[in-house]
Motif scaffolding. Structure first.
Motif, PDB file in Angstrom:
ATOM      1  N   ASN A   1       0.842  -1.185   0.000  1.00 50.13           N
ATOM      2  CA  ASN A   1       0.000   0.000   0.000  1.00 50.13           C
ATOM      3  C   ASN A   1       0.883   1.244   0.000  1.00 50.13           C
ATOM      4  O   ASN A   1       1.222   1.775   1.043  1.00 50.13           O
ATOM      5  CB  ASN A   1      -0.919  -0.018   1.225  1.00 50.13           C
ATOM      6  CG  ASN A   1      -1.928   1.113   1.189  1.00 50.13           C
ATOM      7  OD1 ASN A   1      -2.254   1.621   0.125  1.00 50.13           O
ATOM      8  ND2 ASN A   1      -2.407   1.513   2.343  1.00 50.13           N
TER       9      ASN A   1
ATOM     10  N   VAL B   1       1.443   5.225  -1.080  1.00 49.36           N
ATOM     11  CA  VAL B   1       0.698   6.440  -1.399  1.00 49.36           C
ATOM     12  C   VAL B   1       1.670   7.480  -1.936  1.00 49.36           C
ATOM     13  O   VAL B   1       2.645   7.843  -1.265  1.00 49.36           O
ATOM     14  CB  VAL B   1      -0.041   6.990  -0.164  1.00 49.36           C
ATOM     15  CG1 VAL B   1      -0.766   8.292  -0.528  1.00 49.36           C
ATOM     16  CG2 VAL B   1      -1.031   5.964   0.373  1.00 49.36           C
TER      17      VAL B   1
ATOM     18  N   ASN C   1       2.036  11.266  -3.140  1.00 50.09           N
ATOM     19  CA  ASN C   1       1.397  12.578  -3.092  1.00 50.09           C
ATOM     20  C   ASN C   1       1.918  13.422  -4.251  1.00 50.09           C
ATOM     21  O   ASN C   1       3.124  13.669  -4.360  1.00 50.09           O
ATOM     22  CB  ASN C   1       1.692  13.275  -1.767  1.00 50.09           C
ATOM     23  CG  ASN C   1       1.067  12.541  -0.592  1.00 50.09           C
ATOM     24  OD1 ASN C   1      -0.154  12.395  -0.525  1.00 50.09           O
ATOM     25  ND2 ASN C   1       1.893  12.060   0.326  1.00 50.09           N
TER      26      ASN C   1
ATOM     27  N   THR D   1      -1.390   4.178  -4.878  1.00 50.77           N
ATOM     28  CA  THR D   1      -2.434   5.193  -4.751  1.00 50.77           C
ATOM     29  C   THR D   1      -1.788   6.554  -4.966  1.00 50.77           C
ATOM     30  O   THR D   1      -0.899   6.947  -4.212  1.00 50.77           O
ATOM     31  CB  THR D   1      -3.093   5.139  -3.360  1.00 50.77           C
ATOM     32  OG1 THR D   1      -3.705   3.861  -3.182  1.00 50.77           O
ATOM     33  CG2 THR D   1      -4.152   6.223  -3.220  1.00 50.77           C
TER      34      THR D   1
ATOM     35  N   LYS E   1      -2.335  10.510  -4.997  1.00 47.90           N
ATOM     36  CA  LYS E   1      -3.239  11.572  -4.551  1.00 47.90           C
ATOM     37  C   LYS E   1      -2.922  12.848  -5.316  1.00 47.90           C
ATOM     38  O   LYS E   1      -1.795  13.346  -5.284  1.00 47.90           O
ATOM     39  CB  LYS E   1      -3.069  11.814  -3.049  1.00 47.90           C
ATOM     40  CG  LYS E   1      -3.606  10.686  -2.175  1.00 47.90           C
ATOM     41  CD  LYS E   1      -3.551  11.054  -0.701  1.00 47.90           C
ATOM     42  CE  LYS E   1      -4.180   9.991   0.176  1.00 47.90           C
ATOM     43  NZ  LYS E   1      -4.160  10.358   1.614  1.00 47.90           N
TER      44      LYS E   1
ATOM     45  N   LYS F   1      -8.041  14.099  -4.993  1.00 40.39           N
ATOM     46  CA  LYS F   1      -8.601  12.864  -5.541  1.00 40.39           C
ATOM     47  C   LYS F   1      -7.544  11.767  -5.494  1.00 40.39           C
ATOM     48  O   LYS F   1      -6.344  12.044  -5.541  1.00 40.39           O
ATOM     49  CB  LYS F   1      -9.071  13.074  -6.992  1.00 40.39           C
ATOM     50  CG  LYS F   1     -10.222  14.052  -7.123  1.00 40.39           C
ATOM     51  CD  LYS F   1     -10.609  14.218  -8.589  1.00 40.39           C
ATOM     52  CE  LYS F   1     -11.743  15.230  -8.744  1.00 40.39           C
ATOM     53  NZ  LYS F   1     -12.084  15.455 -10.177  1.00 40.39           N
ATOM     54  N   GLU F   2      -8.018  10.533  -5.413  1.00 38.17           N
ATOM     55  CA  GLU F   2      -7.104   9.400  -5.407  1.00 38.17           C
ATOM     56  C   GLU F   2      -7.290   8.583  -6.677  1.00 38.17           C
ATOM     57  O   GLU F   2      -8.416   8.349  -7.111  1.00 38.17           O
ATOM     58  CB  GLU F   2      -7.351   8.508  -4.176  1.00 38.17           C
ATOM     59  CG  GLU F   2      -7.001   9.187  -2.868  1.00 38.17           C
ATOM     60  CD  GLU F   2      -7.107   8.228  -1.690  1.00 38.17           C
ATOM     61  OE1 GLU F   2      -7.540   7.067  -1.895  1.00 38.17           O
ATOM     62  OE2 GLU F   2      -6.763   8.625  -0.566  1.00 38.17           O
ATOM     63  N   GLU F   3      -6.178   8.179  -7.272  1.00 39.31           N
ATOM     64  CA  GLU F   3      -6.221   7.327  -8.459  1.00 39.31           C
ATOM     65  C   GLU F   3      -5.316   6.125  -8.245  1.00 39.31           C
ATOM     66  O   GLU F   3      -4.275   6.231  -7.582  1.00 39.31           O
ATOM     67  CB  GLU F   3      -5.755   8.104  -9.687  1.00 39.31           C
ATOM     68  CG  GLU F   3      -6.606   9.327  -9.978  1.00 39.31           C
ATOM     69  CD  GLU F   3      -6.619   9.660 -11.464  1.00 39.31           C
ATOM     70  OE1 GLU F   3      -7.021   8.794 -12.253  1.00 39.31           O
ATOM     71  OE2 GLU F   3      -6.238  10.793 -11.796  1.00 39.31           O
ATOM     72  N   GLN F   4      -5.708   5.003  -8.806  1.00 45.13           N
ATOM     73  CA  GLN F   4      -4.886   3.800  -8.748  1.00 45.13           C
ATOM     74  C   GLN F   4      -3.966   3.799  -9.968  1.00 45.13           C
ATOM     75  O   GLN F   4      -4.436   3.929 -11.103  1.00 45.13           O
ATOM     76  CB  GLN F   4      -5.763   2.547  -8.736  1.00 45.13           C
ATOM     77  CG  GLN F   4      -6.717   2.472  -7.550  1.00 45.13           C
ATOM     78  CD  GLN F   4      -5.970   2.448  -6.225  1.00 45.13           C
ATOM     79  OE1 GLN F   4      -5.220   1.530  -5.932  1.00 45.13           O
ATOM     80  NE2 GLN F   4      -6.180   3.475  -5.416  1.00 45.13           N
TER      81      GLN F   4
ATOM     82  N   ARG G   1      -2.430   5.334 -15.116  1.00 40.43           N
ATOM     83  CA  ARG G   1      -3.686   5.021 -14.438  1.00 40.43           C
ATOM     84  C   ARG G   1      -4.121   3.606 -14.800  1.00 40.43           C
ATOM     85  O   ARG G   1      -3.848   3.131 -15.901  1.00 40.43           O
ATOM     86  CB  ARG G   1      -4.792   5.982 -14.864  1.00 40.43           C
ATOM     87  CG  ARG G   1      -4.532   7.457 -14.575  1.00 40.43           C
ATOM     88  CD  ARG G   1      -5.734   8.266 -15.022  1.00 40.43           C
ATOM     89  NE  ARG G   1      -5.558   9.693 -14.871  1.00 40.43           N
ATOM     90  CZ  ARG G   1      -5.228  10.520 -15.872  1.00 40.43           C
ATOM     91  NH1 ARG G   1      -5.061  10.020 -17.091  1.00 40.43           N
ATOM     92  NH2 ARG G   1      -5.081  11.812 -15.659  1.00 40.43           N
TER      93      ARG G   1
END
Length: 199
Positions: free
Chosen positions: A3, A5, A7, A66, A68, A72-75, A97
């Protein structure tokens, strides 16, 4: 799946001059593209220190991330990375994406297991890996953290190929989609010097 993230901040200035300014500020210029056809590519920047820290974990490259951006969050997955040849600095990063229904090409680690149980191991042979990653094609929901090669049936002087990799359901090896001629070697069994004479 790990996981991670990332930014990101949208950027309007593009070009080499703008990219140099960003790098001086400790930022990495990047691009976000792909996914839904209605979504346009977006020029972004991310913190170099944050990105370098995540890159220290090898699973970063084979994970769904993820990202950010603008609340908004996009995979996404990392598709390309340009690093400085001598400094802990990323020069540019490309993020793609993903959608639930579109397959992705991504490189994952190969793990080799069970050699100690093989006849080759009992005959004092060793195993040498030639590849430790492989590019696969799958839906995001089928993405494995790694793929495995079972070495427990290895024989002396055996060469292992891409086709010897055990694949989960829904996962294909990109090279093998091009035909048998692309079934590259990934490792081999060999007898160390002196092992044969000691038999």
């Amino acid at each position: 799946m790990s996981n991670f993230v990332v930014n990101a901040v949208a950027r309007e200035d593009e070009g080499k001059g703008a990219s140099r300014r960003l790098r001086r500020e400790g930022l990495v210029p990047g691009i976000l593209y792909g996914g839904d056809k209605r979504k346009k590519p977006a020029a972004i920047s991310v913190q170099n220190n944050e990105l370098v820290k995540m890159l220290a974990d090898n699973t970063f490259f084979s994970s769904i991330l993820t990202l950010k951006l603008d609340d908004k969050e996009e995979q996404v997955i990392i598709k390309d990375l340009q690093r400085h040849p001598s400094k802990p600095t990323v020069l540019h990063a490309d993020f793609q994406r993903i959608t639930k229904t579109n397959k992705i090409k991504i490189t994952v680690p190969i793990s080799f297991a069970g050699f100690e149980k093989s006849a080759a191991s009992k005959a004092a042979c060793k195993f040498a890996a030639e590849k430790n990653t492989v590019e696969i094609l799958c839906l995001p929901s089928d993405l494995p953290e790694s793929v495995e090669v079972n070495l427990s049936a290895c024989q002396s002087d055996q060469v292992l190929h891409l086709s010897d990799i055990s694949l989960p359901a829904g996962v294909e090896i990109v090279a093998l989609r091009r035909g048998e001629d692309h079934d590259q070697g990934i490792g081999y069994v060999y007898a160390p010097r002196g092992a044969r004479a000691a038999k």
